[in-house]
Write a protein that holds these residues in place. Structure first.
Motif, short mmCIF file in Angstrom:
data_model
loop_
_atom_site.label_atom_id
_atom_site.label_comp_id
_atom_site.label_asym_id
_atom_site.label_seq_id
_atom_site.Cartn_x
_atom_site.Cartn_y
_atom_site.Cartn_z
N ILE A 231 0.66 -1.23 -0.09
CA ILE A 231 0.05 -0.06 0.11
C ILE A 231 0.69 1.13 -0.08
O ILE A 231 1.62 1.45 0.99
CB ILE A 231 -0.94 -0.11 1.17
CG1 ILE A 231 -2.01 -1.07 1.33
CG2 ILE A 231 -1.84 1.21 1.25
CD1 ILE A 231 -2.78 -1.20 2.45
N ASP A 232 0.90 2.21 -1.33
CA ASP A 232 1.67 3.14 -1.22
C ASP A 232 1.11 4.36 -0.49
O ASP A 232 -0.05 4.47 0.22
CB ASP A 232 1.91 3.58 -2.68
CG ASP A 232 0.81 4.06 -3.44
OD1 ASP A 232 -0.17 4.54 -2.89
OD2 ASP A 232 0.75 3.89 -4.66
N GLU A 233 1.76 5.52 -0.36
CA GLU A 233 1.50 6.69 0.36
C GLU A 233 0.05 7.12 -0.18
O GLU A 233 -0.57 8.17 0.70
CB GLU A 233 2.50 7.63 0.23
CG GLU A 233 3.82 7.30 0.93
CD GLU A 233 4.94 8.22 0.83
OE1 GLU A 233 4.63 9.35 0.14
OE2 GLU A 233 6.01 8.22 1.38
N GLU A 234 -0.34 6.83 -1.31
CA GLU A 234 -1.59 7.54 -1.68
C GLU A 234 -2.70 6.78 -1.44
O GLU A 234 -3.75 6.93 -2.05
CB GLU A 234 -1.63 7.94 -3.46
CG GLU A 234 -0.48 9.06 -3.53
CD GLU A 234 -0.51 9.39 -4.92
OE1 GLU A 234 -0.67 8.37 -6.03
OE2 GLU A 234 0.12 10.20 -5.50
N GLY A 235 -2.39 5.26 -0.94
CA GLY A 235 -3.47 4.31 -0.44
C GLY A 235 -3.88 3.43 -1.69
O GLY A 235 -4.70 2.73 -1.64
N TRP A 236 -2.73 3.36 -2.84
CA TRP A 236 -3.16 2.39 -3.89
C TRP A 236 -2.58 0.93 -3.10
O TRP A 236 -1.28 0.91 -2.75
CB TRP A 236 -2.46 2.88 -5.05
CG TRP A 236 -3.01 3.91 -5.69
CD1 TRP A 236 -2.61 5.18 -6.02
CD2 TRP A 236 -4.16 3.75 -6.74
NE1 TRP A 236 -3.41 6.10 -6.51
CE2 TRP A 236 -4.22 5.30 -7.02
CE3 TRP A 236 -5.01 3.00 -6.93
CZ2 TRP A 236 -5.55 5.66 -7.77
CZ3 TRP A 236 -6.26 3.23 -7.87
CH2 TRP A 236 -6.28 4.45 -8.16
N LEU A 237 -3.50 0.01 -3.30
CA LEU A 237 -2.80 -1.23 -2.97
C LEU A 237 -2.25 -2.12 -4.36
O LEU A 237 -3.11 -2.17 -5.53
CB LEU A 237 -4.21 -2.21 -2.41
CG LEU A 237 -3.80 -3.53 -2.30
CD1 LEU A 237 -2.76 -3.83 -1.21
CD2 LEU A 237 -5.19 -4.32 -2.25
N HIS A 238 -1.01 -2.39 -4.46
CA HIS A 238 -0.49 -2.98 -5.57
C HIS A 238 -0.75 -4.41 -5.36
O HIS A 238 -0.36 -5.18 -4.50
CB HIS A 238 1.18 -2.92 -5.50
CG HIS A 238 1.29 -1.46 -5.59
ND1 HIS A 238 1.78 -0.75 -6.95
CD2 HIS A 238 1.06 -0.20 -4.94
CE1 HIS A 238 1.94 0.58 -6.56
NE2 HIS A 238 1.45 0.94 -5.79
N THR A 239 -1.64 -4.92 -6.42
CA THR A 239 -2.04 -6.22 -6.21
C THR A 239 -1.15 -7.36 -6.59
O THR A 239 -1.30 -8.41 -6.16
CB THR A 239 -3.25 -6.43 -7.14
OG1 THR A 239 -2.93 -6.60 -8.51
CG2 THR A 239 -4.34 -5.11 -6.81
N GLY A 240 0.05 -7.00 -7.57
CA GLY A 240 0.74 -8.01 -8.15
C GLY A 240 0.10 -8.70 -9.20
O GLY A 240 0.87 -9.86 -9.67
N ASP A 241 -1.07 -8.45 -9.70
CA ASP A 241 -1.57 -8.87 -10.90
C ASP A 241 -1.30 -8.04 -12.13
O ASP A 241 -1.37 -6.75 -11.75
CB ASP A 241 -3.09 -9.16 -10.59
CG ASP A 241 -3.41 -10.22 -9.77
OD1 ASP A 241 -2.68 -11.34 -9.60
OD2 ASP A 241 -4.46 -9.95 -8.90
#
Length: 553
Positions: free
Chosen positions: A421-431
């Motif tokens: 989860i980056d500083e802007e709230g984006w969850l990096h799914t890995g997909d």
């Protein structure tokens, strides 16, 4: 943050639907109405008080799907405590580790799982209770809770001297930001990731299930996916109880014969399924029937082929009870050949996409609007998505999401949380995937499994495997890179080989023929140099995904 609250939704549903059936055990023929379920929840709340359970304390839960599993789950979150559902496929060592890592102080277990647990290895657990009838299995100090449970009827009558009525179905106010669930996607002792899901995360999923009419008052569902897994939990269970649905529990994923019997008896209005079941039905029943005699000839004749497709669709629909609105496949990618066939015969199915970290839903489209090869449209108003790519519609990139469903983080693991989860709230799914202009997602594969070819092409082994898995005598496959070349590892379908009269010594010849056909179906840079027979089924996670890292060497 949503204005609605899951605990309030349940309070309202349990009151309004008190006369309706809520939970039934298919095999034991035991049932609870919404009111009877609410009474059992009230008794567990008394037990929690006696055990000194505080808001935010953790309660571990392991066992097959049954009404009491569901009751413990709901009782815990409506009390303000945190439920820790444990997948029943975890090893005893992993179960011990999850109980300890989660700081669980109470444990509810099915009897066969309790037999594998060593109490010396779970020292912080104050007491354990059976999912058979809630009797006390173990108490670390004294026997006060065991006595309390033996006298629970008396204690219950003392608390409600005028009787338990719908007015007594009243739960404390629990903020949406409060953690309700810690879900472990892996039991690995060296690197545990307990996904912290809040009331808000669950509320978003449940609201979507109710508002989109996946469930409705008086509807029916057969629950056979593991409820400790996010997909089954959200849409076979949590959303269903908020709507007034009758849930029939099968305990675990049954054989196709038992599943079809249960579907025929219950006639569910919604079916949540994992692709593996649809793929087995297609490969073992549908595809062989289309390759025989008269049917095979009819498939080559215009109009007759349409009649064959309609007949197959009708039989498949009836085998699932005949009354469902749609079948939702999720939890893993659906094989492309199977998906294409189901779409061709006009079967009522759709494919959704989610992650445990999103409790789980990210995208979904009603079956009539479903675009084949996609996994639905990103949930409007609840979630947003972006593709980390210079051209999101054409060039695959990592799928990133944020919104109401995104987890609070990994329990006691801030470093792992920061990695996804980056500083802007984006969850990096890995997909890895693309997204069209109306926010429909198309997944190519996992970033960790992607192979970079010598000429810089991105290769997604899952796409190659989906084609290979439909070929003769292939039960499951794994495409890996060896010395700069693509090699397919295949665990053969020996049952199919026997039925076709193929000897063990001839299986490699069949695989060589499969390789030639496969290489006509893929891009030049995706061609497989050889197929190697693998002696055993590939080792899998509790979610039945192949542990690729074990074979990438």
């Amino acid at each position: 943050m949503l204005k609605e609250n899951l605990i309030e939704l349940y309070q309202k549903s349990f009151r309004e639907n008190k006369e309706l059936p809520a939970l039934s055990d298919y095999f034991k023929k035991e049932s609870f109405s919404y009111f009877e379920m609410a009474k059992e929840i009230a008794k567990l709340h008394l037990l929690f008080e006696e055990a000194g359970l505080q808001r935010g304390d953790k309660v571990a839960l392991i066992g097959r799907n049954n009404p009491r599993w569901c009751i413990v789950y709901i009782a815990t979150i409506t009390y303000g405590a945190v439920i820790v559902p444990i997948l029943q496929d975890f090893s005893p060592n992993d179960v011990h580790h999850i109980i300890n890592h989660s700081d669980s102080v109470l444990l509810f277990a099915g009897d066969i799982y309790w037999d594998t647990i060593e109490t010396d290895n779970i020292e912080q657990v104050r007491a354990a209770f059976s999912l058979t009838d809630f009797h006390c299995l173990y108490e670390r100090h004294g026997d006060s809770l065991a006595r309390f449970q033996r006298e629970i009827g008396k204690r219950y009558r003392c608390r409600y001297p005028r009787g338990f009525t719908s007015k007594e179905i009243a739960y404390p106010k629990i903020d949406n930001d409060s953690v309700a669930v810690i879900s472990y996607t892996s039991g690995t002792t060296g690197f545990s990731k307990g996904v912290m899901l809040t009331i808000n995360n669950l509320t978003g999923n449940v609201l979507f299930g109710v508002q989109s009419k996946l469930h409705f008052k008086g509807s029916r569902i057969v629950s056979f996916l593991p409820l400790a897994h996010a997909f089954g939990c959200a849409f076979d269970f949590l959303a269903a109880l908020a709507a007034g649905t009758h849930i029939t529990l099968l305990g675990k994923i049954p054989s196709p014969k038992i599943l079809i019997e249960a579907m025929g008896e219950v006639k569910p209005h919604l079916i949540c399924i994992v692709p593996l079941i649809l793929e087995k039905i297609y490969r073992k029943q549908i595809k062989p029937s289309l390759e025989k005699g008269v049917v095979k000839l009819a498939m080559r004749v215009p109009l007759l082929d349409t009649q064959v497709y309609a007949s197959v669709c009708n039989r498949l629909t009836e085998s699932f009870g005949g009354e469902f609105t749609q079948v939702i496949a999720g939890g893993a990618p659906l094989n492309s050949e199977v998906e294409e066939f189901l779409h061709k015969i006009k079967f009522r199915f759709t494919v959704g996409y989610g992650l445990t970290e999103c409790a789980p839903l990210i995208s979904y489209t009603y079956y009539k609007d479903f675009i084949p090869t996609s996994c639905g449209r990103v949930l409007d108003g609840l979630m947003e998505a972006k593709i980390d790519s210079p051209d999101p519609q054409r060039i695959p990139g990592e799928i990133c999401v944020r919104g109401e469903h995104v987890m609070k983080g990994y329990y006691k693991n801030p470093e792992a949380t920061r990695q996804v989860i980056d500083e802007e709230g984006w969850l990096h799914t890995g997909d890895i995937g693309t997204m069209n202009e109306d926010n429909t997602l198309f997944i190519k594969g996992r970033s960790k499994s992607m192979i970079l070819s010598a000429n810089g092409q991105n290769i997604y082994p899952e796409e190659i495997e989906s084609k290979l898995n439909n070929m003769s005598c292939v039960l499951e496959s794994l495409v890996v890179e060896r010395d700069g070349k693509l090699v397919a590892l295949v665990y053969p379908d020996y049952e199919q080989a026997d039925e076709a009269g193929i000897s063990y010594s001839d299986i490699q010849r069949v695989m060589d023929e499969n390789k030639e056909v496969l290489n006509t179906l893929v891009a030049p840079y995706e061609q497989v140099t050889k197929i190697m027979l693998w002696p055993n089924e590939f080792e899998k996670t509790p979610k039945k995904s192949i542990k690729r890292f074990l074979y990438n060497r």
